[in-house]
Design a protein around this motif. Structure first.
Motif, PDB file in Angstrom:
ATOM      1  N   LEU A 113      -2.223 -10.158 -28.276  1.00  0.00           N
ATOM      2  CA  LEU A 113      -1.897 -10.492 -29.514  1.00  0.00           C
ATOM      3  C   LEU A 113      -0.187 -10.992 -29.596  1.00  0.00           C
ATOM      4  CD1 LEU A 113      -1.409  -6.615 -30.768  1.00  0.00           C
ATOM      5  CD2 LEU A 113      -2.628  -8.767 -32.036  1.00  0.00           C
ATOM      6  N   GLU A 116      -1.780 -14.727 -29.202  1.00  0.00           N
ATOM      7  CA  GLU A 116      -2.062 -15.233 -30.618  1.00  0.00           C
ATOM      8  C   GLU A 116      -0.837 -15.235 -31.762  1.00  0.00           C
ATOM      9  OE1 GLU A 116      -4.140 -11.784 -31.803  1.00  0.00           O
ATOM     10  OE2 GLU A 116      -5.788 -12.642 -31.023  1.00  0.00           O
ATOM     11  N   LYS A 118       1.888 -13.381 -31.346  1.00  0.00           N
ATOM     12  CA  LYS A 118       2.765 -12.207 -32.466  1.00  0.00           C
ATOM     13  C   LYS A 118       3.959 -12.186 -31.248  1.00  0.00           C
ATOM     14  CE  LYS A 118       0.500  -9.582 -35.381  1.00  0.00           C
ATOM     15  NZ  LYS A 118       0.891  -9.149 -36.914  1.00  0.00           N
ATOM     16  N   ILE A 123       5.284  -6.693 -32.658  1.00  0.00           N
ATOM     17  CA  ILE A 123       4.023  -5.485 -32.000  1.00  0.00           C
ATOM     18  C   ILE A 123       4.383  -4.600 -31.708  1.00  0.00           C
ATOM     19  CG2 ILE A 123       3.212  -4.712 -29.613  1.00  0.00           C
ATOM     20  CD1 ILE A 123       2.702  -7.646 -29.581  1.00  0.00           C
ATOM     21  N   GLN A 128      -0.707  -2.582 -33.043  1.00  0.00           N
ATOM     22  CA  GLN A 128      -2.049  -2.684 -32.713  1.00  0.00           C
ATOM     23  C   GLN A 128      -2.620  -2.997 -31.393  1.00  0.00           C
ATOM     24  OE1 GLN A 128      -3.123  -6.261 -34.818  1.00  0.00           O
ATOM     25  NE2 GLN A 128      -1.172  -6.251 -36.172  1.00  0.00           N
TER      26      GLN A 128
END
Length: 231
Positions: A113, A116, A118, A123, A128
């Motif tokens: 994440l 990507e 984030k 977070i 997630q």
């Protein structure tokens, strides 16, 4: 009240009423019966066999607690579930066997994440990565009171309950829940290490890995209990 907190109140009542010479075995039996007695009215209302089978196959729905107990009479420490202690400065733990593997899986998800784009705050607000390991957690919980021990109203495999026996020298003892990632000889030190963990790695993916991070607004990622005494 959460399942865990309710279970804690039930187990606390069992401990308060125990005779001084209670053994670990007797405690495990009594605590199990006390939780099971909570289930009985619901089983009778809904059809005991069906409700009992539901809890047998869905351990995530059970009342569940851990307990770490020092018996003065027996000079023993009992670790029933995921708890920890220091005995003369030596750490003794009884973690769930799957916990570290799932923590590693979550850490890998978090790193993905982050790659990507984030942010850590995003977070933590919507973890997630934890959601991604929930199916694994539920699968692992099928081994509850089989490959590891908890207090949940089902028979405790007492071979999975470590018993630490002390001689008659004075011992400094710390009993704690697993909410302290770094258990230290004093509460202040343990709280300081926890605060540093939150400051340096709020996602819990580096030096200490966990199946969840620090929820915004909380000063810890899990419940914590700490007591220190000389025995």
């Amino acid at each position: 009240m959460s399942n865990g907190r309710y279970a804690m109140t039930v187990v606390s009542r069992v401990i308060r009423k125990m005779p001084p010479d209670t053994s670990c075995h007797q405690f495990c039996v009594s605590a199990t019966k006390a939780i099971r007695d909570v289930y009985l009215p619901f089983w009778k209302l809904t059809g005991r066999k069906t409700a009992a089978e539901d809890l047998a196959t869905h351990p995530e729905e059970r009342l569940c607690a851990s307990a770490i107990i020092y018996s003065c009479r027996r000079r023993e420490i009992w670790l029933v579930g995921d708890c920890q202690c220091l005995v003369g400065g030596q750490l003794c733990e009884n973690p769930k066997p799957y916990e570290q593997t799932l923590a590693e899986h979550r850490a890998a998800h978090v790193r993905q994440l982050l790659a990507e784009g984030k942010t850590p705050d995003e977070i933590l607000a919507d973890d997630q990565a934890r959601a991604a390991i929930i199916p694994e957690m539920l699968k692992a919980m099928q081994n509850q009171n089989k490959t590891y021990a908890v207090i949940d109203g089902f028979p405790i495999p007492e071979a999975k309950v470590p018993i630490i026996t002390l001689d008659f020298r004075p011992w400094e003892i710390v009993l704690a829940s697993d909410g302290y990632p770094f258990l230290c000889p004093t509460l202040e030190e343990s709280e300081n290490r926890l605060a540093l963990q939150k400051q340096n790695d709020p996602l819990n993916i580096s030096e200490f890995k966990a199946t969840k991070g620090f929820v915004p607004g909380n000063n810890s990622f899990d419940d914590r209990t700490y007591i220190r005494f000389i025995a």
